[in-house]
Design a protein around this motif. Structure first.
Motif, short mmCIF file in Angstrom:
data_model
loop_
_atom_site.label_atom_id
_atom_site.label_comp_id
_atom_site.label_asym_id
_atom_site.label_seq_id
_atom_site.Cartn_x
_atom_site.Cartn_y
_atom_site.Cartn_z
N THR A 1 7.92 14.43 -9.53
CA THR A 1 9.32 14.08 -9.34
C THR A 1 9.45 12.85 -8.47
O THR A 1 8.53 12.47 -7.75
CB THR A 1 10.09 15.25 -8.68
N ALA A 2 10.62 12.24 -8.54
CA ALA A 2 10.89 11.06 -7.71
C ALA A 2 10.94 11.42 -6.23
O ALA A 2 10.56 10.62 -5.38
CB ALA A 2 12.20 10.42 -8.15
N GLN A 3 11.38 12.63 -5.90
CA GLN A 3 11.44 13.04 -4.49
C GLN A 3 10.04 13.16 -3.90
O GLN A 3 9.82 12.78 -2.74
CB GLN A 3 12.19 14.39 -4.35
N GLU A 4 9.09 13.69 -4.65
CA GLU A 4 7.71 13.77 -4.16
C GLU A 4 7.13 12.37 -3.94
O GLU A 4 6.47 12.11 -2.94
CB GLU A 4 6.84 14.54 -5.16
N ALA A 5 7.37 11.48 -4.87
CA ALA A 5 6.88 10.10 -4.74
C ALA A 5 7.53 9.40 -3.56
O ALA A 5 6.86 8.68 -2.80
CB ALA A 5 7.14 9.33 -6.03
N GLU A 6 8.82 9.64 -3.38
CA GLU A 6 9.51 9.01 -2.25
C GLU A 6 9.01 9.53 -0.92
O GLU A 6 8.79 8.75 0.01
CB GLU A 6 11.02 9.25 -2.36
N SER A 7 8.80 10.83 -0.80
CA SER A 7 8.31 11.37 0.48
C SER A 7 6.90 10.87 0.78
O SER A 7 6.58 10.55 1.93
CB SER A 7 8.36 12.90 0.48
N ALA A 8 6.03 10.75 -0.24
CA ALA A 8 4.69 10.21 -0.02
C ALA A 8 4.75 8.75 0.42
O ALA A 8 4.04 8.34 1.35
CB ALA A 8 3.86 10.35 -1.28
N ALA A 9 5.60 7.96 -0.23
CA ALA A 9 5.73 6.55 0.14
C ALA A 9 6.35 6.41 1.52
O ALA A 9 5.95 5.53 2.31
CB ALA A 9 6.57 5.81 -0.89
N ARG A 10 7.30 7.26 1.86
CA ARG A 10 7.95 7.20 3.18
C ARG A 10 6.95 7.53 4.30
O ARG A 10 6.89 6.86 5.32
CB ARG A 10 9.14 8.16 3.21
N ILE A 11 6.12 8.56 4.10
CA ILE A 11 5.10 8.93 5.09
C ILE A 11 4.10 7.78 5.25
O ILE A 11 3.72 7.41 6.36
CB ILE A 11 4.39 10.24 4.68
N SER B 1 9.41 2.44 -10.93
CA SER B 1 8.73 1.79 -9.80
C SER B 1 9.08 2.44 -8.47
O SER B 1 10.06 3.18 -8.35
CB SER B 1 9.09 0.31 -9.75
N VAL B 2 8.25 2.14 -7.49
CA VAL B 2 8.47 2.54 -6.10
C VAL B 2 8.57 1.25 -5.29
O VAL B 2 7.71 0.37 -5.40
CB VAL B 2 7.30 3.40 -5.57
N THR B 3 9.61 1.13 -4.49
CA THR B 3 9.81 -0.07 -3.68
C THR B 3 9.88 0.32 -2.21
O THR B 3 10.61 1.23 -1.83
CB THR B 3 11.12 -0.78 -4.08
N VAL B 4 9.10 -0.39 -1.38
CA VAL B 4 9.11 -0.20 0.07
C VAL B 4 9.54 -1.52 0.70
O VAL B 4 8.98 -2.57 0.39
CB VAL B 4 7.73 0.23 0.60
N ALA B 5 10.55 -1.45 1.56
CA ALA B 5 11.07 -2.64 2.23
C ALA B 5 11.04 -2.42 3.73
O ALA B 5 11.52 -1.40 4.23
CB ALA B 5 12.49 -2.93 1.77
N TYR B 6 10.46 -3.36 4.45
CA TYR B 6 10.43 -3.33 5.92
C TYR B 6 11.45 -4.34 6.44
O TYR B 6 11.58 -5.43 5.89
CB TYR B 6 9.05 -3.71 6.45
N HIS B 7 12.12 -3.98 7.52
CA HIS B 7 13.10 -4.86 8.18
C HIS B 7 12.79 -4.85 9.67
O HIS B 7 12.57 -3.79 10.26
CB HIS B 7 14.53 -4.36 7.99
N CYS B 8 12.78 -6.02 10.30
CA CYS B 8 12.58 -6.09 11.74
C CYS B 8 13.12 -7.42 12.27
O CYS B 8 13.46 -8.32 11.53
CB CYS B 8 11.11 -5.92 12.10
N VAL B 9 13.18 -7.49 13.59
CA VAL B 9 13.62 -8.69 14.28
C VAL B 9 12.43 -9.27 15.03
O VAL B 9 11.67 -8.53 15.65
CB VAL B 9 14.77 -8.37 15.26
N GLU C 1 0.83 -1.21 0.00
CA GLU C 1 0.00 0.00 0.00
C GLU C 1 0.86 1.26 0.00
O GLU C 1 0.56 2.23 -0.70
CB GLU C 1 -0.93 0.00 1.21
N ALA C 2 1.95 1.27 0.75
CA ALA C 2 2.85 2.42 0.75
C ALA C 2 3.49 2.60 -0.62
O ALA C 2 3.65 3.74 -1.10
CB ALA C 2 3.91 2.26 1.82
N ALA C 3 3.85 1.51 -1.27
CA ALA C 3 4.42 1.60 -2.61
C ALA C 3 3.39 2.16 -3.59
O ALA C 3 3.71 2.99 -4.44
CB ALA C 3 4.93 0.25 -3.07
N LEU C 4 2.13 1.72 -3.46
CA LEU C 4 1.08 2.24 -4.33
C LEU C 4 0.83 3.73 -4.10
O LEU C 4 0.54 4.47 -5.04
CB LEU C 4 -0.22 1.46 -4.11
N ARG C 5 0.93 4.17 -2.87
CA ARG C 5 0.72 5.60 -2.59
C ARG C 5 1.79 6.46 -3.23
O ARG C 5 1.55 7.62 -3.51
CB ARG C 5 0.67 5.84 -1.08
#
Length: 176
Positions: free
Chosen positions: A85-95, A121-129, A73-77
């Motif tokens: 721009t890529a920066q606008e897309a990245e900030s929206a996906a990051r939020i 494309s927009v890629t979102v990756a989550y990392h956790c333990v 969903e974050a990648a779709l946003r």
């Protein structure tokens, strides 16, 4: 007199045998209760461990589903045609990546995410333990065990001009 003594001895034997059966029954009942105590002391910790692990497995499954859905969903946003721009897309996906999982994860710790945007494309990756009970105990027996979870989802960026052209081509192919 001999007959009375025989009857008395017979009566005493009956009382003693009844007493003996009563004592044996009490002892047998105490022995059975002791067996139950020993069996319960062996089985109860295993049942409790199994129950805790099943509850953890439910939390883990829920958290993994939330992470996979939130990443996509974050990648779709970040793929909206409103972002030029890529920066606008990245900030929206990051939020979106931060807000979508906030307060929803139960079995995870050391949570982090990465967002990458390129032309297509927009890629979102989550990392956790995994925050698993008895982890210290398991590391003693399985030292190479990896308790991290990485989820990555990507979505293609929308380019309205290209999409309109593709639809026009499809419409021409489908028209008689």
């Amino acid at each position: 007199m001999c007959r009375i003594v025989k009857i008395y001895i017979k009566h005493i034997n009956g009382v003693l045998s009844t007493f003996r059966f009563t004592v044996c029954g009490i002892l047998r009942k105490q022995v059975e209760e002791a067996y139950f105590t020993v069996e319960a002391s062996l089985i109860l910790p295993m049942v409790m461990l199994f129950t805790v692990m099943m509850i953890f497995l439910a939390f883990y499954s829920y958290d993994r589903c939330v992470m996979e859905h939130s990443a996509y969903e974050a990648a779709l946003r970040g793929t909206s045609s409103h972002y030029k721009t890529a920066q606008e897309a990245e900030s929206a996906a990051r939020i979106a990546a931060a807000r979508l999982v906030e307060g929803k994860l139960y079995a995870m710790r050391d949570f982090g995410y990465d967002v990458s945007v390129d032309a297509d494309s927009v890629t979102v990756a989550y990392h956790c333990v995994l925050n698993m009970p008895f982890v210290g105990w398991l590391y003693e027996y399985v030292p190479d065990m990896d308790m991290t979870l990485d989820v990555s989802r990507s979505a293609k960026r929308l380019r309205p001009a290209r999409t309109i052209r593709d639809w026009r081509v499809l419409n021409r192919l489908m028209a008689p």
